[in-house]
Scaffold this motif. Structure first.
Motif, PDB file in Angstrom:
ATOM      1  N   LEU A 165       0.827  -1.205   0.000  1.00  0.00           N
ATOM      2  CA  LEU A 165       0.000   0.000   0.000  1.00  0.00           C
ATOM      3  C   LEU A 165       0.868   1.266   0.000  1.00  0.00           C
ATOM      4  CD1 LEU A 165      -3.005   0.476  -0.089  1.00  0.00           C
ATOM      5  CD2 LEU A 165      -3.037   0.532   2.399  1.00  0.00           C
ATOM      6  N   VAL A 166       1.922   1.267   0.792  1.00  0.00           N
ATOM      7  CA  VAL A 166       2.836   2.420   0.788  1.00  0.00           C
ATOM      8  C   VAL A 166       3.403   2.603  -0.609  1.00  0.00           C
ATOM      9  CG1 VAL A 166       4.998   3.352   1.699  1.00  0.00           C
ATOM     10  CG2 VAL A 166       3.407   2.196   3.246  1.00  0.00           C
ATOM     11  N   VAL A 207       3.101   5.878  -2.949  1.00  0.00           N
ATOM     12  CA  VAL A 207       4.344   6.562  -3.312  1.00  0.00           C
ATOM     13  C   VAL A 207       4.410   6.725  -4.828  1.00  0.00           C
ATOM     14  CG1 VAL A 207       6.858   6.270  -3.439  1.00  0.00           C
ATOM     15  CG2 VAL A 207       5.670   5.940  -1.258  1.00  0.00           C
ATOM     16  N   LEU A 208       4.111   5.672  -5.569  1.00  0.00           N
ATOM     17  CA  LEU A 208       4.163   5.737  -7.033  1.00  0.00           C
ATOM     18  C   LEU A 208       3.067   6.648  -7.590  1.00  0.00           C
ATOM     19  CD1 LEU A 208       5.074   2.035  -7.890  1.00  0.00           C
ATOM     20  CD2 LEU A 208       6.589   4.047  -7.911  1.00  0.00           C
ATOM     21  N   ALA A 231      13.898  10.488  -6.329  1.00  0.00           N
ATOM     22  CA  ALA A 231      13.995   9.272  -5.513  1.00  0.00           C
ATOM     23  C   ALA A 231      12.913   8.273  -5.898  1.00  0.00           C
ATOM     24  CB  ALA A 231      13.893   9.624  -4.026  1.00  0.00           C
ATOM     25  N   ILE A 232      11.694   8.759  -6.104  1.00  0.00           N
ATOM     26  CA  ILE A 232      10.597   7.859  -6.480  1.00  0.00           C
ATOM     27  C   ILE A 232      10.845   7.270  -7.859  1.00  0.00           C
ATOM     28  CG2 ILE A 232       8.121   7.696  -6.965  1.00  0.00           C
ATOM     29  CD1 ILE A 232       7.731   9.927  -4.828  1.00  0.00           C
ATOM     30  N   GLN A 233      11.316   8.069  -8.783  1.00  0.00           N
ATOM     31  CA  GLN A 233      11.606   7.557 -10.122  1.00  0.00           C
ATOM     32  C   GLN A 233      12.722   6.522 -10.090  1.00  0.00           C
ATOM     33  OE1 GLN A 233      12.217  11.330 -12.111  1.00  0.00           O
ATOM     34  NE2 GLN A 233      10.134  11.319 -12.943  1.00  0.00           N
ATOM     35  N   ALA A 234      13.729   6.734  -9.274  1.00  0.00           N
ATOM     36  CA  ALA A 234      14.805   5.747  -9.123  1.00  0.00           C
ATOM     37  C   ALA A 234      14.254   4.456  -8.539  1.00  0.00           C
ATOM     38  CB  ALA A 234      15.925   6.304  -8.263  1.00  0.00           C
ATOM     39  N   ALA A 279      12.308  -1.042  -9.219  1.00  0.00           N
ATOM     40  CA  ALA A 279      11.213  -1.981  -8.972  1.00  0.00           C
ATOM     41  C   ALA A 279      10.767  -2.648 -10.268  1.00  0.00           C
ATOM     42  CB  ALA A 279      10.043  -1.283  -8.296  1.00  0.00           C
ATOM     43  N   ALA A 280      10.846  -1.899 -11.377  1.00  0.00           N
ATOM     44  CA  ALA A 280      10.427  -2.449 -12.664  1.00  0.00           C
ATOM     45  C   ALA A 280      11.489  -3.343 -13.269  1.00  0.00           C
ATOM     46  CB  ALA A 280      10.101  -1.313 -13.644  1.00  0.00           C
TER      47      ALA A 280
END
Length: 122
Positions: free
Chosen positions: A26-27, A31-32, A112-115, A120-121
């Motif tokens: 869920l976090v 975040v994404l 940071a989120i994009q990294a 993750a992908a």
């Protein structure tokens, strides 16, 4: 990059977010989703147009999302800007610095989120 490392990079509190949302899945989802939130674009456009009321609403939204997700660095700067814009106050000395800090903190958060997203992908 792990989600915890993402939080470290953006100046957030992973444990606080986990305590609030109770699930890493869920976090991660929220975040994404932050990447798609239009509040920052609205804030910049409203400030450029001199629409302080709309800029206040955008800054307030950013502040609220950051509080819920424990993005503490961006939370602190967006909270200061929200208060500077509250109740249609006229521009104050130093406000440009607040805007610059929000922009810097926002870019740090997005990077940071994009990294994290890329890791993750991959």
């Amino acid at each position: 990059m792990t989600l915890k490392e993402c939080y470290d990079a953006l100046g957030g509190d992973y444990d606080e977010a986990m305590g609030r949302l109770r699930s890493e899945r869920l976090v991660q989802k929220f975040v994404l989703k932050f990447l798609d939130d239009g509040s920052y674009g609205l804030l910049c456009a409203s400030l450029e147009a001199g629409n302080r009321g709309e800029a206040f609403r955008a800054a307030h939204t950013i502040k609220g999302v950051c509080a819920n997700l424990a993005f503490n660095t961006l939370l602190a700067s967006s909270e200061e800007l929200t208060e500077a814009l509250r109740d249609g106050k006229p521009a104050q000395p130093g406000e440009e610095g607040l805007v610059a800090q929000v922009k810097e903190d926002y870019q740090r958060t997005i990077q940071a989120i994009q990294a994290f997203q890329t890791g993750a992908a991959g």
